[in-house]
Every structure is written in C-alpha cells, then in structure tokens.
Design an enzyme around this catalytic site. Structure first.
Site, PDB file in Angstrom:
ATOM      1  NE  ARG A 111      16.355 -46.289  64.132  1.00  0.00           N
ATOM      2  CZ  ARG A 111      17.096 -47.363  64.325  1.00  0.00           C
ATOM      3  NH1 ARG A 111      16.680 -48.326  65.074  1.00  0.00           N
ATOM      4  NH2 ARG A 111      18.263 -47.481  63.735  1.00  0.00           N
ATOM      5  NE  ARG A 153      18.039 -56.198  66.408  1.00  0.00           N
ATOM      6  CZ  ARG A 153      18.039 -54.877  66.508  1.00  0.00           C
ATOM      7  NH1 ARG A 153      17.492 -54.280  67.514  1.00  0.00           N
ATOM      8  NH2 ARG A 153      18.566 -54.132  65.557  1.00  0.00           N
ATOM      9  NE  ARG A 198      16.167 -46.626  60.578  1.00  0.00           N
ATOM     10  CZ  ARG A 198      15.213 -45.827  60.122  1.00  0.00           C
ATOM     11  NH1 ARG A 198      13.952 -46.128  60.264  1.00  0.00           N
ATOM     12  NH2 ARG A 198      15.535 -44.697  59.493  1.00  0.00           N
ATOM     13  CE  LYS A 254      23.424 -54.362  64.679  1.00  0.00           C
ATOM     14  NZ  LYS A 254      22.356 -53.588  64.049  1.00  0.00           N
ATOM     15  CG  ASN A 255      24.965 -51.230  62.110  1.00  0.00           C
ATOM     16  OD1 ASN A 255      24.110 -52.099  62.317  1.00  0.00           O
ATOM     17  ND2 ASN A 255      25.117 -50.187  62.913  1.00  0.00           N
ATOM     18  CG  ASP A 315      24.860 -47.906  67.486  1.00  0.00           C
ATOM     19  OD1 ASP A 315      23.732 -47.464  67.741  1.00  0.00           O
ATOM     20  OD2 ASP A 315      25.157 -48.371  66.371  1.00  0.00           O
ATOM     21  CB  ILE A 329      21.790 -39.984  67.113  1.00  0.00           C
ATOM     22  CG1 ILE A 329      23.239 -39.471  67.138  1.00  0.00           C
ATOM     23  CG2 ILE A 329      21.445 -40.582  65.759  1.00  0.00           C
ATOM     24  CD1 ILE A 329      23.613 -38.506  66.049  1.00  0.00           C
ATOM     25  CB  CYS A 388      16.538 -50.611  68.490  1.00  0.00           C
ATOM     26  SG  CYS A 388      17.635 -51.910  69.011  1.00  0.00           S
TER      27      CYS A 388
HETATM   28  C1  UD1 Z   1      22.197 -46.685  61.636  1.00  0.00           C
HETATM   29  C2  UD1 Z   1      22.667 -47.895  62.415  1.00  0.00           C
HETATM   30  C3  UD1 Z   1      22.415 -47.714  63.911  1.00  0.00           C
HETATM   31  C4  UD1 Z   1      23.019 -46.395  64.405  1.00  0.00           C
HETATM   32  C5  UD1 Z   1      22.563 -45.235  63.536  1.00  0.00           C
HETATM   33  C6  UD1 Z   1      23.236 -43.912  63.872  1.00  0.00           C
HETATM   34  C7  UD1 Z   1      22.321 -49.678  60.817  1.00  0.00           C
HETATM   35  C8  UD1 Z   1      21.579 -50.900  60.469  1.00  0.00           C
HETATM   36  N1  UD1 Z   1      21.957 -49.061  61.943  1.00  0.00           N
HETATM   37  O1  UD1 Z   1      20.788 -46.609  61.823  1.00  0.00           O
HETATM   38  O2  UD1 Z   1      23.027 -48.789  64.604  1.00  0.00           O
HETATM   39  O3  UD1 Z   1      22.619 -46.151  65.728  1.00  0.00           O
HETATM   40  O4  UD1 Z   1      22.835 -45.515  62.142  1.00  0.00           O
HETATM   41  O5  UD1 Z   1      24.614 -44.039  63.789  1.00  0.00           O
HETATM   42  O6  UD1 Z   1      23.253 -49.299  60.133  1.00  0.00           O
HETATM   43  N2  UD1 Z   1      16.320 -39.849  60.295  1.00  0.00           N
HETATM   44  C9  UD1 Z   1      15.367 -39.038  59.741  1.00  0.00           C
HETATM   45  N3  UD1 Z   1      14.930 -39.325  58.476  1.00  0.00           N
HETATM   46  C10 UD1 Z   1      15.415 -40.370  57.750  1.00  0.00           C
HETATM   47  C11 UD1 Z   1      16.396 -41.200  58.338  1.00  0.00           C
HETATM   48  C12 UD1 Z   1      16.833 -40.907  59.622  1.00  0.00           C
HETATM   49  O7  UD1 Z   1      14.908 -38.085  60.362  1.00  0.00           O
HETATM   50  O8  UD1 Z   1      14.977 -40.579  56.624  1.00  0.00           O
HETATM   51  C13 UD1 Z   1      16.774 -39.588  61.695  1.00  0.00           C
HETATM   52  C14 UD1 Z   1      16.449 -40.744  62.626  1.00  0.00           C
HETATM   53  O9  UD1 Z   1      15.147 -40.623  63.132  1.00  0.00           O
HETATM   54  C15 UD1 Z   1      17.478 -40.585  63.708  1.00  0.00           C
HETATM   55  C16 UD1 Z   1      18.692 -40.032  62.946  1.00  0.00           C
HETATM   56  O10 UD1 Z   1      18.173 -39.529  61.710  1.00  0.00           O
HETATM   57  O11 UD1 Z   1      17.057 -39.659  64.656  1.00  0.00           O
HETATM   58  C17 UD1 Z   1      19.765 -41.061  62.680  1.00  0.00           C
HETATM   59  O12 UD1 Z   1      19.249 -42.083  61.877  1.00  0.00           O
HETATM   60  P1  UD1 Z   1      20.119 -42.861  60.805  1.00  0.00           P
HETATM   61  O13 UD1 Z   1      21.495 -42.280  60.712  1.00  0.00           O
HETATM   62  O14 UD1 Z   1      19.320 -42.964  59.576  1.00  0.00           O
HETATM   63  O15 UD1 Z   1      20.207 -44.270  61.514  1.00  0.00           O
HETATM   64  P2  UD1 Z   1      19.913 -45.693  60.870  1.00  0.00           P
HETATM   65  O16 UD1 Z   1      20.471 -45.730  59.498  1.00  0.00           O
HETATM   66  O17 UD1 Z   1      18.519 -46.061  61.101  1.00  0.00           O
END
Ligand code: UD1
Length: 456
Positions: free
Chosen positions: A133, A411, A104, A34-35, A319, A341, A128
């Site tokens: 985030r 999803r 997201r 999916k991702n 995940d 995370i 989610c």
């Molecule tokens: C992606 C995955 C999700 C997975 C996650 C962590 C997709 C669509 N989703 O989510 O399934 O659980 O990676 O492996 O690929 N953060 C910040 N600032 C930012 C961005 C992120 O502080 O600008 C923080 C977030 O709040 C969170 C952590 O970093 O606590 C991880 O987020 P991130 O790695 O960005 O996850 P996603 O890309 O949203």
C-alpha cells in the site's frame, strides 16, 4: 488449536462463538459507510465552521480518527450516531505516530492540513496487512500542486513554499485510480488557487460522498464519480450538515451471508446501484434479488460457482472478495477468484481450506471446487474483510466455530454479531480469562450479555 495467525498480537480475550448451519431471516439495518465517514471527518479540517455529520458508524477505526482530530485541537460532540465537529481551534499540524498507527485513512489528512495551514507532518500509514500500500500517488499529486515534500524517519513532511501559502491548480494523471490518493488530492485542490483536473480518478461512491459534502461547504467540484474530476479552488470553505451514505461493503457482506445459507433477508437503507457488481454476481450464482427503493431483498437458492475479478468501482469490490470466497466454498461446480487490487489479500484461503474447502491458490488467484459442507473450528481473522469471511464460513459450517482476531472485525462492522443474532444466527461474543503455559494457552470462557458489549 486456534488456526490462522503467525503473530501473537490478535485479541485473545474475545472471540465469536458461532453455531453453524444457521439460517438468516428478517430485515437488517445497514450502518453508515466506514470509508466515507473516515474521509468526511478528515474533510472537516478544511473549515473553521461547524460540520454536523449524521449516520456515523460506531467503529474502532472511527474512534481512532476522532482521537487524531481531537489531538489536533478539534472539538467533537458525539450525539449517538451524529457528530458535531468544530475545527476552528486547530493549532497542531502534525499527527502523532501512536495515534495514526494502524489506520491507513489517517494519512489522507495530509491534503486537508497542508492546503489549509501551509504545512503538514503525517507518519507513513498503517491499516490492514493486505500488501505494501504505497503512497506515491498522494505524494506525486501533492508535489504537482506545489508542495515540497520530504520523508524523514517515517514521517512525511509537506510544505507550501509559495506566496500566500497556497497550492496551485494543476493537471494530475493518476497511474492507478487510488481511492485514498483521489480523496487526498480533491481535498488539497479544494482550497488551491485555480483549477485542478484529476484524470484516472477513483470513482468509488465514497469519493462522490466526499465531493457532495465539500460542495455543500462551498467547494466547486465537478464530475465526481467520473474518471476526470474538475476542482476549482475557493478561498475558504464553510460549515454544513451531511449524512454519511450507507455502507455498501457491510450491505454486501449481509447479502453474501444470506446467499451462503440459502436464506431470505432484506437490507436497508442502501443505495442499490452502489452494489450493482455484487448483485450481478449473486444473481449469476443463483440468488434472487428484488430491489425496492432503498432496500434490497435477497432470496437465496441453490449456489452455483461463478468467477469474480476484483476491480476499482464500478467493478467487483476487493473488500467483498473474501466474503464471496467463503460463499463459493460450498457452491456447485467451480469458481475462480482473482484479486487484482491488493497483493496480499488471500489470508482467508488457508483457513477456509482447514475448514474443508477445496481451494488451490496460485498467487492472487483462488481456484475453488465447491464442497457439500465445511467444518466449524477455531480460527483467527488476520484482517478486516477476512474476519467477515470466516464468520460467514462459521455460519455455513457444520458444528461450532470460534473466531478470534475481533479487533479487525470491530474496525469495520458496527454491531455485526448482534445484527446476525437478530436475523436468527446463534452467535455470541465470549470474553475469556486466559492462562498461558509454554507455547500453548488455555482459555476459560465466560460469556457475557451481548447488550453489554460496545464495539467502539
Ligand atoms: C481504500 C479503502 C479500502 C479499499 C480500497 C480499494 C479506505 C479507508 N479504504 O483504501 O477499504 O479496499 O480503497 O477499494 O477508504 N496504491 C499505490 N500508490 C498509492 C496509493 C495506492 O500504488 O499512492 C495502490 C495500493 O497499493 C493498492 C491499490 O493502489 O494496491 C489500491 O489502493 P487505494 O485505492 O489507494 O486504497 P486505499 O485508499 O488505501
């Protein structure tokens, strides 16, 4: 009584009915990730030529992303799990709120649209409900690449105000190896002028998949999968055919379900090293694992309590934290599950406790004392992975469980219940006709043939 959701927004019209104490047996086919598929669809915006994406899973998240692309003017042809994507007629550079709401990954379009067209307007992301985030890493990185960004009324408005409408290569150091930010910035940098270096980049397999596809399209990206990624911008990108990698999270979920029921199954196709952290923990907790090419066989044995600590790849994936917690509820001895995370990814704990699990939660650490058995009941999943955890718990439990909130499950898991059914689990999706009375509601159930149901 149905336990688990303070909100009334979950899908009450469907539930999964699971007869507990099941055993799994056989081979299960793992769908495309999916991702990966979500970000690869986004990357198709970077070219005017045709992209053919193979092994795309049928999921509601993918359906949402397709709708977003179509709304921008992208032409999509769907042939089973293969998508032909033609982005040459894009006219709109703005994503509508109604379509991005709850997805997201839709925000990750910002880098591709901005670098290709010089401007992008994207609403703040949903997804989610597992924490705040934020998107600061995306914004800071795009600004470092030369974008001017303002956030107004929930919309991120980005513009390139430079000659030739091009971003410029730069050195970016992420504070946290965010998956989404790394993806956004790789796409943005792929059409920038000059070299971009991203330090402390995320190393998840989905990022490697993105870079492989972009390089097939003519990008010059080096060291994807390492902490420091180098991107030499090119003037334009072309078309390609690319096959989405297998979903390591779906694969891990099935392995955990097998371990939880002391069952033996084979999952295929998978890329075993994507699952190394999970395999190590399953082995530590007593399962036997055999790896042969692109398939993994698990032989579930006695389950021992082990500690897990989620971390960016190659660490234990956040995940799979919820599904693994379900496994630990019936392990021998104690275990400690630490979520690092996301700040709000423990929604399943209270529900597992209602089923009879012995868990103490202290912020993001769950201390579990394994019990002999848990009891089936009616529950509502409140996010994608906690829904999977509840289904595993339902399979383990004594008696019947009904799991609601399937909009979350759909999803991210393609044909989940029919795959479980083929492995021998007594599970069916019920479609309900409900009547409301005061604060409670009564459900009259009507089961339908599984084959009639499509998740997306
Ligand atoms: C992606 C995955 C999700 C997975 C996650 C962590 C997709 C669509 N989703 O989510 O399934 O659980 O990676 O492996 O690929 N953060 C910040 N600032 C930012 C961005 C992120 O502080 O600008 C923080 C977030 O709040 C969170 C952590 O970093 O606590 C991880 O987020 P991130 O790695 O960005 O996850 P996603 O890309 O949203």
């Amino acid at each position: 009584m149905v336990c688990g959701s303070k909100k009334k927004s979950y899908l009450k019209s469907q539930n999964l009915k699971i007869f507990g104490q099941g055993k799994l047996n056989g081979i299960v086919q793992i769908s495309g990730a999916k991702n990966s598929a979500l970000v690869l669809l986004t990357a198709s915006l970077l070219t005017n030529e045709r992209i053919i994406l193979e092994n795309v899973p049928r999921l509601t998240d993918i359906e949402k992303m397709r709708n977003i692309l179509e709304n921008l003017g992208v032409n999509l042809i769907d042939k089973n799990n293969k998508l032909e994507i033609d982005s040459k007629n894009i006219s709109i550079k703005e994503l509508p709120y109604e379509l991005v709401n709850g997805l997201r990954a839709s925000f990750f379009c910002i880098g591709a649209i901005l670098t290709k067209f010089g401007e992008a307007k994207v609403p703040l992301p949903g997804g989610c409900d597992i924490g705040s985030r934020p998107i600061d890493e995306h914004i800071n990185g795009l600004e470092a690449l030369g974008a001017e960004i303002i956030i107004e009324e929930g919309i991120v408005k980005a513009k390139i105000k430079r000659k030739k409408n091009k971003l410029h290569g730069t050195h970016i150091k992420l504070n946290f190896p965010s998956v989404g930010a790394t993806e956004t910035l790789i796409m943005a940098a792929s059409l920038a002028e000059g070299r971009t270096i991203i330090e402390n980049a995320a190393r998840e397999p989905e990022i490697q998949d993105l870079c492989q596809m972009l390089n097939k399209m003519g990008a010059r990206i080096y060291d994807a999968g390492k902490e420091k990624i180098i991107i030499d911008g090119v003037n334009k990108l072309g078309g390609c055919t690319h096959k989405v990698i297998p979903d390591r999270i779906e694969a891990g979920t099935f392995l955990i379900a097998a371990a939880a029921t002391s069952s033996s199954i084979t999952i295929s196709p998978v890329i075993p090293h994507h699952l190394e952290a999970v395999i190590n923990k399953l082995q530590e907790s007593g399962s036997k694992i055999n790896i042969k090419g692109n398939s993994i066989t698990i032989i579930g044995k006695e389950i021992k309590g082990v500690d897990i600590y989620t971390a960016p790849f190659p660490g234990f994936p956040t995940d799979l934290q919820a599904p693994f917690t379900a496994l630990m509820t019936i392990a021998k001895g104690e275990s400690k599950i630490t979520e690092t995370i996301f700040e709000n990814r423990m929604n399943h704990i209270n529900l597992l406790k209602k089923m009879g699990a012995s868990i103490k939660l202290n912020k993001n650490i769950a201390y579990i004392k394994g019990v002999q058995t848990i009891k089936g009941m009616d529950l509502v999943g409140s996010d994608l992975r906690s829904s999977a955890a509840l289904i595993i718990a339902g399979i383990i439990a004594e008696g019947i469980s009904k799991i609601y909130g399937l909009d979350h499950l759909d999803r991210g898991y393609e044909n989940f219940e029919s795959k479980l059914e083929k492995l021998g689990i007594k599970i069916s999706r019920e479609f309900n006709h409900k009547t409301f009375g005061g604060k409670s509601y009564k459900i009259e159930t009507k089961s339908e043939e599984m084959s009639k149901f499509r998740a997306a």
